[in-house]
Design a protein around this motif. Structure first.
Motif, PDB file in Angstrom:
ATOM      1  N   UNK A   9      15.258 -10.885   5.425  1.00  0.00           N
ATOM      2  CA  UNK A   9      14.681 -12.303   5.984  1.00  0.00           C
ATOM      3  C   UNK A   9      13.382 -13.065   5.310  1.00  0.00           C
ATOM      4  N   UNK A  10      13.117 -12.021   3.462  1.00  0.00           N
ATOM      5  CA  UNK A  10      12.546 -13.484   3.269  1.00  0.00           C
ATOM      6  C   UNK A  10      13.331 -13.843   2.216  1.00  0.00           C
ATOM      7  N   UNK A  11      12.790 -15.586   1.834  1.00  0.00           N
ATOM      8  CA  UNK A  11      13.624 -16.709   1.555  1.00  0.00           C
ATOM      9  C   UNK A  11      12.937 -16.653  -0.483  1.00  0.00           C
ATOM     10  N   UNK A  36       2.851 -15.433   9.764  1.00  0.00           N
ATOM     11  CA  UNK A  36       3.971 -15.136  11.062  1.00  0.00           C
ATOM     12  C   UNK A  36       5.446 -15.101  10.519  1.00  0.00           C
ATOM     13  N   UNK A  37       5.784 -16.147   9.579  1.00  0.00           N
ATOM     14  CA  UNK A  37       7.755 -15.823   9.244  1.00  0.00           C
ATOM     15  C   UNK A  37       7.563 -14.881   7.982  1.00  0.00           C
ATOM     16  N   UNK A  38       6.871 -14.354   7.004  1.00  0.00           N
ATOM     17  CA  UNK A  38       7.240 -13.366   6.530  1.00  0.00           C
ATOM     18  C   UNK A  38       8.898 -13.215   5.624  1.00  0.00           C
ATOM     19  N   UNK A  39       8.452 -15.285   4.937  1.00  0.00           N
ATOM     20  CA  UNK A  39       9.378 -15.557   4.061  1.00  0.00           C
ATOM     21  C   UNK A  39       9.162 -14.897   3.275  1.00  0.00           C
ATOM     22  N   UNK A  40       8.337 -14.735   2.443  1.00  0.00           N
ATOM     23  CA  UNK A  40       7.784 -13.848   0.780  1.00  0.00           C
ATOM     24  C   UNK A  40       7.883 -12.848   0.802  1.00  0.00           C
ATOM     25  N   UNK A  41       8.187 -12.532  -0.332  1.00  0.00           N
ATOM     26  CA  UNK A  41       8.469 -11.264  -0.918  1.00  0.00           C
ATOM     27  C   UNK A  41       7.216 -11.007  -1.807  1.00  0.00           C
ATOM     28  N   UNK A  42       5.560 -10.242  -2.312  1.00  0.00           N
ATOM     29  CA  UNK A  42       5.053 -10.480  -3.041  1.00  0.00           C
ATOM     30  C   UNK A  42       5.087  -9.244  -3.351  1.00  0.00           C
ATOM     31  N   UNK A  43       5.336  -9.514  -4.808  1.00  0.00           N
ATOM     32  CA  UNK A  43       5.282  -8.815  -5.516  1.00  0.00           C
ATOM     33  C   UNK A  43       3.771  -7.973  -7.062  1.00  0.00           C
ATOM     34  N   UNK A  88       8.819 -22.368   1.364  1.00  0.00           N
ATOM     35  CA  UNK A  88       8.441 -20.792   2.054  1.00  0.00           C
ATOM     36  C   UNK A  88       7.527 -21.164   3.610  1.00  0.00           C
ATOM     37  N   UNK A  89       6.721 -22.006   3.154  1.00  0.00           N
ATOM     38  CA  UNK A  89       5.339 -20.943   4.352  1.00  0.00           C
ATOM     39  C   UNK A  89       5.539 -22.727   4.758  1.00  0.00           C
ATOM     40  N   UNK A  90       6.470 -23.348   4.566  1.00  0.00           N
ATOM     41  CA  UNK A  90       6.250 -25.138   5.403  1.00  0.00           C
ATOM     42  C   UNK A  90       5.910 -26.427   5.100  1.00  0.00           C
ATOM     43  N   UNK A  91       5.614 -26.227   3.847  1.00  0.00           N
ATOM     44  CA  UNK A  91       4.644 -27.353   2.729  1.00  0.00           C
ATOM     45  C   UNK A  91       6.079 -28.332   1.935  1.00  0.00           C
ATOM     46  N   UNK A  92       7.454 -28.434   2.889  1.00  0.00           N
ATOM     47  CA  UNK A  92       8.813 -29.209   1.996  1.00  0.00           C
ATOM     48  C   UNK A  92       7.900 -30.342   1.860  1.00  0.00           C
ATOM     49  N   UNK A  93       7.425 -31.044   2.428  1.00  0.00           N
ATOM     50  CA  UNK A  93       6.361 -32.681   2.184  1.00  0.00           C
ATOM     51  C   UNK A  93       5.909 -32.686   0.228  1.00  0.00           C
ATOM     52  N   UNK A  94       5.627 -31.670   0.551  1.00  0.00           N
ATOM     53  CA  UNK A  94       4.442 -31.193  -1.113  1.00  0.00           C
ATOM     54  C   UNK A  94       5.667 -30.996  -2.152  1.00  0.00           C
ATOM     55  N   UNK A  95       6.535 -29.780  -1.592  1.00  0.00           N
ATOM     56  CA  UNK A  95       7.375 -30.126  -2.481  1.00  0.00           C
ATOM     57  C   UNK A  95       8.589 -31.268  -3.286  1.00  0.00           C
ATOM     58  N   UNK A  96       8.414 -32.481  -2.069  1.00  0.00           N
ATOM     59  CA  UNK A  96       9.266 -33.694  -2.741  1.00  0.00           C
ATOM     60  C   UNK A  96       8.491 -34.314  -3.085  1.00  0.00           C
ATOM     61  N   UNK A  97       6.680 -34.375  -2.806  1.00  0.00           N
ATOM     62  CA  UNK A  97       5.726 -35.169  -3.335  1.00  0.00           C
ATOM     63  C   UNK A  97       6.258 -34.360  -5.660  1.00  0.00           C
ATOM     64  N   UNK A  98       6.127 -33.475  -6.021  1.00  0.00           N
ATOM     65  CA  UNK A  98       6.385 -32.605  -6.924  1.00  0.00           C
ATOM     66  C   UNK A  98       7.478 -32.667  -7.861  1.00  0.00           C
TER      67      UNK A  98
END
Length: 150
Positions: A9-11, A36-43, A88-98
């Motif tokens: 389930x992680x992306x 809520x979505x747990x799309x990130x695995x933190x290591x 992964x946390x829904x900040x795609x708009x910020x990714x597009x700017x970067x």
């Protein structure tokens, strides 16, 4: 050698320095946004049980720049890791700017400078989890020496 799998389930998986105050703050924000979505695995690469060699990496290499793995298990580094985390946390708009040409160049260059100086900027010269078996040190100053850290 088989690399440990990402949790289902992680992306994206991020490998972070759990002893770095700035890193911990950023990871804390991402954990809250991902709760809520747990799309990130933190290591945490400074955890006593973490073994860089299990991933085909070295502690020195992982300490030199932020690294992660995408959904397909491909390694990503630097600002691209943050882009994948923010997506992964829904900040795609910020990714597009970067990804805009000028913005991308400035962010990538700025991160490289930060990564080279991260330990010094956070008041650290060597993470506690790095001992002579896990990180190479110079005899002169006991600091990491590759990937621009000194």
């Amino acid at each position: 050698m088989t690399t440990p799998a990402m949790p289902l389930g992680t992306t994206v998986e991020v490998f972070f320095d759990g002893e770095c105050p700035l890193c911990v703050r950023e990871i804390g924000m991402l954990r809250r946004l991902d709760r809520k979505h747990q799309r990130i695995a933190f290591t945490d690469i400074t955890a006593p049980t973490f073994e860089a060699s299990a991933y085909g990496k070295t502690m020195e290499g992982l300490m030199g720049t932020i690294q992660g793995r995408d959904e397909q298990g491909e390694w990503i580094t630097g600002v691209e890791v943050f882009r994948q985390l923010y997506r992964a946390v829904g900040l795609g708009w910020l990714v597009r700017i970067t990804r805009l040409p000028g913005v991308r160049w400035v962010l990538d260059a700025s991160y490289r400078v930060f990564a080279r100086n991260r330990l010094r900027l956070t008041g650290r010269s060597m993470p506690a989890s790095c001992d002579t078996d896990r990180c190479d040190r110079t005899a002169a100053n006991g600091r990491l020496t590759s990937h621009g850290l000194s």
